[in-house]
Scaffold this motif. Structure first.
Motif, PDB file in Angstrom:
ATOM      1  N   VAL A  18      -6.964   9.380 -22.771  1.00  0.00           N
ATOM      2  CA  VAL A  18      -8.317   9.119 -23.269  1.00  0.00           C
ATOM      3  C   VAL A  18      -8.792  10.238 -24.201  1.00  0.00           C
ATOM      4  N   SER A  19      -8.377  11.478 -23.894  1.00  0.00           N
ATOM      5  CA  SER A  19      -8.824  12.591 -24.736  1.00  0.00           C
ATOM      6  C   SER A  19      -7.873  12.822 -25.915  1.00  0.00           C
ATOM      7  N   GLY A  20      -6.840  11.955 -26.056  1.00  0.00           N
ATOM      8  CA  GLY A  20      -5.938  12.045 -27.213  1.00  0.00           C
ATOM      9  C   GLY A  20      -4.819  13.059 -27.039  1.00  0.00           C
ATOM     10  N   ALA A  21      -4.700  13.661 -25.840  1.00  0.00           N
ATOM     11  CA  ALA A  21      -3.686  14.710 -25.636  1.00  0.00           C
ATOM     12  C   ALA A  21      -2.320  14.133 -25.278  1.00  0.00           C
ATOM     13  N   ASP A  22      -2.263  12.883 -24.858  1.00  0.00           N
ATOM     14  CA  ASP A  22      -1.002  12.277 -24.419  1.00  0.00           C
ATOM     15  C   ASP A  22      -0.869  10.870 -24.975  1.00  0.00           C
ATOM     16  N   ASP A  23       0.366  10.398 -24.975  1.00  0.00           N
ATOM     17  CA  ASP A  23       0.663   9.036 -25.391  1.00  0.00           C
ATOM     18  C   ASP A  23       0.447   8.106 -24.195  1.00  0.00           C
ATOM     19  N   PRO A  24      -0.075   6.877 -24.382  1.00  0.00           N
ATOM     20  CA  PRO A  24      -0.303   5.986 -23.229  1.00  0.00           C
ATOM     21  C   PRO A  24       0.987   5.603 -22.494  1.00  0.00           C
ATOM     22  N   GLY A  25       2.149   5.817 -23.109  1.00  0.00           N
ATOM     23  CA  GLY A  25       3.417   5.482 -22.469  1.00  0.00           C
ATOM     24  C   GLY A  25       3.584   6.177 -21.124  1.00  0.00           C
ATOM     25  N   MET A  26       3.051   7.389 -21.006  1.00  0.00           N
ATOM     26  CA  MET A  26       3.146   8.156 -19.755  1.00  0.00           C
ATOM     27  C   MET A  26       2.490   7.407 -18.591  1.00  0.00           C
ATOM     28  N   LEU A  27       1.457   6.618 -18.928  1.00  0.00           N
ATOM     29  CA  LEU A  27       0.731   5.867 -17.885  1.00  0.00           C
ATOM     30  C   LEU A  27       1.631   4.872 -17.176  1.00  0.00           C
ATOM     31  N   VAL A  28       2.496   4.213 -17.965  1.00  0.00           N
ATOM     32  CA  VAL A  28       3.363   3.177 -17.391  1.00  0.00           C
ATOM     33  C   VAL A  28       4.312   3.812 -16.381  1.00  0.00           C
ATOM     34  N   THR A  29       4.907   4.946 -16.773  1.00  0.00           N
ATOM     35  CA  THR A  29       5.829   5.654 -15.875  1.00  0.00           C
ATOM     36  C   THR A  29       5.114   6.080 -14.598  1.00  0.00           C
ATOM     37  N   TYR A  54     -10.720   0.133 -16.156  1.00  0.00           N
ATOM     38  CA  TYR A  54     -11.728  -0.928 -16.256  1.00  0.00           C
ATOM     39  C   TYR A  54     -12.926  -0.478 -17.086  1.00  0.00           C
ATOM     40  N   GLU A  55     -13.256   0.805 -17.030  1.00  0.00           N
ATOM     41  CA  GLU A  55     -14.390   1.289 -17.834  1.00  0.00           C
ATOM     42  C   GLU A  55     -14.168   1.044 -19.327  1.00  0.00           C
ATOM     43  N   LEU A  56     -12.886   0.996 -19.740  1.00  0.00           N
ATOM     44  CA  LEU A  56     -12.589   0.680 -21.140  1.00  0.00           C
ATOM     45  C   LEU A  56     -13.164  -0.690 -21.522  1.00  0.00           C
ATOM     46  N   HIS A  57     -13.311  -1.589 -20.553  1.00  0.00           N
ATOM     47  CA  HIS A  57     -13.847  -2.935 -20.815  1.00  0.00           C
ATOM     48  C   HIS A  57     -15.366  -3.000 -20.643  1.00  0.00           C
ATOM     49  N   TYR A  58     -15.965  -1.997 -20.029  1.00  0.00           N
ATOM     50  CA  TYR A  58     -17.428  -1.986 -19.849  1.00  0.00           C
ATOM     51  C   TYR A  58     -18.054  -1.092 -20.921  1.00  0.00           C
ATOM     52  N   GLY A  59     -18.433   0.106 -20.525  1.00  0.00           N
ATOM     53  CA  GLY A  59     -19.147   0.974 -21.476  1.00  0.00           C
ATOM     54  C   GLY A  59     -18.240   1.753 -22.412  1.00  0.00           C
ATOM     55  N   GLY A  60     -16.899   1.651 -22.235  1.00  0.00           N
ATOM     56  CA  GLY A  60     -15.979   2.438 -23.048  1.00  0.00           C
ATOM     57  C   GLY A  60     -15.682   3.766 -22.390  1.00  0.00           C
ATOM     58  N   LEU A  61     -14.713   4.474 -22.944  1.00  0.00           N
ATOM     59  CA  LEU A  61     -14.270   5.726 -22.324  1.00  0.00           C
ATOM     60  C   LEU A  61     -13.582   6.565 -23.399  1.00  0.00           C
ATOM     61  N   GLY A  62     -14.272   7.598 -23.870  1.00  0.00           N
ATOM     62  CA  GLY A  62     -13.684   8.496 -24.865  1.00  0.00           C
ATOM     63  C   GLY A  62     -13.698   7.908 -26.267  1.00  0.00           C
ATOM     64  N   GLU A  69      -8.591  -0.071 -25.159  1.00  0.00           N
ATOM     65  CA  GLU A  69      -8.985  -1.212 -24.321  1.00  0.00           C
ATOM     66  C   GLU A  69      -7.875  -2.263 -24.246  1.00  0.00           C
ATOM     67  N   TRP A  70      -7.213  -2.540 -25.366  1.00  0.00           N
ATOM     68  CA  TRP A  70      -6.172  -3.577 -25.383  1.00  0.00           C
ATOM     69  C   TRP A  70      -4.795  -2.991 -25.707  1.00  0.00           C
ATOM     70  N   HIS A  71      -4.614  -1.693 -25.448  1.00  0.00           N
ATOM     71  CA  HIS A  71      -3.300  -1.081 -25.697  1.00  0.00           C
ATOM     72  C   HIS A  71      -2.295  -1.606 -24.663  1.00  0.00           C
ATOM     73  N   PRO A  72      -1.118  -2.093 -25.131  1.00  0.00           N
ATOM     74  CA  PRO A  72      -0.157  -2.707 -24.187  1.00  0.00           C
ATOM     75  C   PRO A  72       0.256  -1.784 -23.049  1.00  0.00           C
ATOM     76  N   ASP A  73       0.379  -0.483 -23.310  1.00  0.00           N
ATOM     77  CA  ASP A  73       0.796   0.443 -22.235  1.00  0.00           C
ATOM     78  C   ASP A  73      -0.297   0.605 -21.184  1.00  0.00           C
ATOM     79  N   VAL A  74      -1.555   0.652 -21.625  1.00  0.00           N
ATOM     80  CA  VAL A  74      -2.664   0.756 -20.655  1.00  0.00           C
ATOM     81  C   VAL A  74      -2.711  -0.521 -19.817  1.00  0.00           C
ATOM     82  N   LEU A  75      -2.547  -1.661 -20.488  1.00  0.00           N
ATOM     83  CA  LEU A  75      -2.583  -2.949 -19.765  1.00  0.00           C
ATOM     84  C   LEU A  75      -1.404  -3.072 -18.792  1.00  0.00           C
ATOM     85  N   ALA A  76      -0.228  -2.561 -19.193  1.00  0.00           N
ATOM     86  CA  ALA A  76       0.954  -2.631 -18.303  1.00  0.00           C
ATOM     87  C   ALA A  76       0.726  -1.778 -17.062  1.00  0.00           C
ATOM     88  N   ALA A  77       0.168  -0.582 -17.264  1.00  0.00           N
ATOM     89  CA  ALA A  77      -0.100   0.303 -16.118  1.00  0.00           C
ATOM     90  C   ALA A  77      -1.147  -0.332 -15.204  1.00  0.00           C
TER      91      ALA A  77
END
Ligand SMILES: [Fe+2]
Ligand SMILES: [Fe+2]
Length: 344
Positions: A18-29, A54-62, A69-77
């Motif tokens: 969320v803060s841009g320091a990592d790639d969302p791919g790490m979430l899936v692992t 879920y906050e990505l779908h409500y008020g947003g996050l970062g 919100e619709w990044h495939p890696d976030v959705l997979a995790a």
């Protein structure tokens, strides 16, 4: 929204994404590594990560919320956690299906069973003996949901038809204040928090809220975001409305006993009458009409109702155990002077 502190490797990966320091791919692992041995409902790391997704779908996050919100890696995790959460609920649910025409009565019976004598009741404790600090703790515990009250259920409106859709819109119109922003239930709750000296910014107290209370909202967000789970969403709403009116009366009594002002208890006062109506609309016009049109959804409606009541009971038991042993019900107590200053 203010970002909370991580509670383990998965929520840390999410916060870094969320803060841009990592790639969302790490979430899936990391989501794949969440232990299957533990109770997912009390897993702080998993519940915080899911809540933030879920906050990505409500008020947003970062700053990158629109992309994430619709990044495939976030959705997979998220899907990985949701599969486990749904499976755990289905496995634990003891409620047997019934005929569609018997469903409203079954819902009322389930709700009555959850408030039978001997079951843990936070409103009962608030009415009789809670301190102002404990009242403030209860508001903090409820804040992840109440500051967006109604929003998870709104996801279901386009997934319903006819009488069930009209019933849900009728309930939601009240939740959103019938066209008056100052009467929106989330706004009334924010006013209650502010009157106790609390910060009503959504998620300001996320670090204080235990996993089980986050799980309570996550289950609802999961039901709301999946069309497939529309039956569970409606059942959850019905159980919620059926267990709101009398408890709200007790909370008002507790707050008045403590000498708190109207802004503190107006949210609860509003729900004494509103939810006495909503429970009828939700049981008959929403759930009854839904299963009359789609009888295959009976089991899911009952699953949703059971999940609502079960999680509320577990949160209440944990809260009362903490209070009765002189501890805070929060992960980290809110500064006592916040609440005590109000009546000083
Ligand atoms: Fe409400
Ligand atoms: Fe309601």
């Amino acid at each position: 929204m203010p970002l909370p502190s991580p509670r383990g490797p998965l929520s840390e990966a999410l916060l870094r994404t969320v803060s841009g320091a990592d790639d969302p791919g790490m979430l899936v692992t990391r989501s794949a590594r969440v232990s299957t041995a533990d109770d997912l409902l009390t897993d702080d790391d998993a519940q915080l990560a899911l809540y933030l997704m879920y906050e990505l779908h409500y008020g947003g996050l970062g700053p990158d919320a629109d992309v994430l919100e619709w990044h495939p890696d976030v959705l997979a995790a998220r899907a990985h956690l949701e599969r486990r959460l749904e499976a755990a609920l289905r496995q634990a649910c003891p409620v047997q299906p019934c005929a569609p025409r018997e469903l409203p009565r079954r819902l009322f019976d389930l709700a009555a069973g959850s408030s039978a004598p001997g079951t843990p009741s936070v409103p009962g404790f608030l009415a009789r003996q809670a301190t102002v600090t404990q009242v403030a703790e209860q508001l903090v515990l409820r804040s992840p949901y109440q500051l967006k009250e109604g929003d998870p259920q709104t996801w279901a409106i386009p997934r319903l038809r006819g009488r069930a859709k009209a019933a849900l819109v009728e309930i939601q119109a009240d939740e959103y204040g019938g066209g008056r922003p100052d009467r929106m239930h989330a706004e009334l709750f924010a006013r209650s928090m502010r009157s106790l000296g609390l910060d009503a910014t959504p998620n300001a107290y996320l670090d204080h809220v235990p996993a089980l209370s986050l799980a309570n909202v996550n289950v609802l967000s999961m039901f709301g975001l999946h069309r497939r789970l529309r039956g569970a969403l409606c059942g959850h709403l019905a159980a919620f409305e059926m267990t709101s009116s009398l408890p709200a009366k007790r909370v008002v009594a507790g707050m008045q006993r403590l000498g708190l002002e109207q802004d503190a208890w107006e949210f609860f006062d509003e729900h004494i009458e509103a939810d006495a109506v909503h429970e009828q609309v939700a049981a008959h016009d929403l759930c009854g009409a839904l299963v009359a049109a789609e009888p295959e959804l009976v089991s899911d409606v009952l699953l949703g109702a059971w999940a609502c009541l079960e999680l509320d009971t577990r949160v209440a038991a944990a809260t009362l155990t903490a209070w009765r042993s002189g501890r805070s019900a929060l992960r980290v107590p809110v500064a006592e002077d916040l609440a005590e200053a109000v009546i000083a």
